[in-house]
Scaffold this active site. Sequence first.
Site, short mmCIF file in Angstrom:
data_model
loop_
_atom_site.label_atom_id
_atom_site.label_comp_id
_atom_site.label_asym_id
_atom_site.label_seq_id
_atom_site.Cartn_x
_atom_site.Cartn_y
_atom_site.Cartn_z
N LYS A 19 -31.69 -15.44 -31.77
CA LYS A 19 -31.54 -16.64 -32.62
C LYS A 19 -31.14 -17.87 -31.80
O LYS A 19 -31.63 -18.97 -32.06
CB LYS A 19 -30.50 -16.38 -33.72
CG LYS A 19 -30.93 -15.32 -34.73
CD LYS A 19 -30.02 -15.27 -35.93
CE LYS A 19 -28.62 -14.81 -35.61
NZ LYS A 19 -28.55 -13.42 -35.10
N ARG A 94 -24.12 -16.00 -45.06
CA ARG A 94 -24.01 -14.62 -44.59
C ARG A 94 -24.03 -13.61 -45.73
O ARG A 94 -24.19 -12.41 -45.48
CB ARG A 94 -22.72 -14.41 -43.80
CG ARG A 94 -22.72 -15.05 -42.42
CD ARG A 94 -21.45 -14.71 -41.67
NE ARG A 94 -21.34 -15.42 -40.41
CZ ARG A 94 -21.83 -14.99 -39.25
NH1 ARG A 94 -22.48 -13.84 -39.22
NH2 ARG A 94 -21.68 -15.68 -38.15
N ARG A 133 -26.57 -5.92 -21.31
CA ARG A 133 -26.21 -7.32 -21.08
C ARG A 133 -24.96 -7.44 -20.21
O ARG A 133 -24.00 -6.71 -20.39
CB ARG A 133 -25.99 -8.03 -22.42
CG ARG A 133 -25.69 -9.52 -22.27
CD ARG A 133 -25.92 -10.29 -23.55
NE ARG A 133 -24.94 -9.98 -24.59
CZ ARG A 133 -24.98 -10.51 -25.81
NH1 ARG A 133 -25.95 -11.34 -26.15
NH2 ARG A 133 -24.05 -10.18 -26.71
N ARG A 166 -19.07 -7.55 -21.94
CA ARG A 166 -18.14 -7.89 -23.02
C ARG A 166 -17.73 -6.65 -23.79
O ARG A 166 -18.50 -5.69 -23.91
CB ARG A 166 -18.81 -8.87 -23.99
CG ARG A 166 -19.04 -10.25 -23.45
CD ARG A 166 -19.62 -11.10 -24.57
NE ARG A 166 -20.11 -12.37 -24.08
CZ ARG A 166 -21.16 -13.01 -24.58
NH1 ARG A 166 -21.83 -12.47 -25.59
NH2 ARG A 166 -21.54 -14.17 -24.12
N ARG A 177 -21.48 -4.21 -35.79
CA ARG A 177 -22.08 -5.51 -36.09
C ARG A 177 -23.42 -5.36 -36.81
O ARG A 177 -23.72 -6.10 -37.75
CB ARG A 177 -22.27 -6.31 -34.79
CG ARG A 177 -20.96 -6.75 -34.16
CD ARG A 177 -21.14 -7.23 -32.74
NE ARG A 177 -21.96 -8.43 -32.65
CZ ARG A 177 -22.54 -8.86 -31.54
NH1 ARG A 177 -22.40 -8.17 -30.41
NH2 ARG A 177 -23.25 -9.96 -31.55
#
Length: 220
Positions: A19, A94, A133, A166, A177
């Site tokens: 996004k 949301r 990542r 992270r 998530r």
Amino acid sequence: MNEKKELNIILMGPPAAGKGTQSERIVGKYHVPHISTGDMFRAAIAAKTPLGVKASEYINAGKLVPDEVTIGLVEERLSQDDCKKGFLLDGFPRTIPQAEALDALLAKMGRRITHVILLEADDKVLTSRIVARRVCPKCGASYNLETKKPKVEGVCDNCGSTLIQRKDDTAEAFKVRLDSYAKQTYPIAEHYRKQGVLSRIDALQDIGSVFSDIEKALEA
């Protein structure tokens, strides 16, 4: 593009679907302001607006900001001059109640959402993307051990800092998530499909192809 055509866009999709990248491209081509809830909260809090003060009280107490405060902030932001020809909402709404409140707010302003872009991607592919990542804690550069490796393993190309993973980029944290998105946010797609403004885009294509599909949807 017809200058008179208003582009009131919502960009939605699961975490890691791209996004942020596509937002930059949409803003670059169509010259509409990119409005993320995080930026909006930070700006209102920094300016110490009444709603910003209220939002900061909830945030400082570790509580979720109530919908009425968030909607109030959205109304303030959409009333600004740079939003007259359109806007790109990212991270809001949301939930279904937020989407309904946004519809009511825009109707009051004599406006409506014109396009909802839904980036779609397989959960397993997104999870593998996230787990691979790595980010630079100093300059914020992002890498991927599968698709965008640093020149020297574990070292940022830009500033030479040691790359980190992270805490929320583990498979376990990412599943939480994804589950939250599936339960709370994904149902919004059906809300906007009924309004005839939803476009589904395959987010697993290369970046250019994804944006090409978005262009077609916005200019149809």
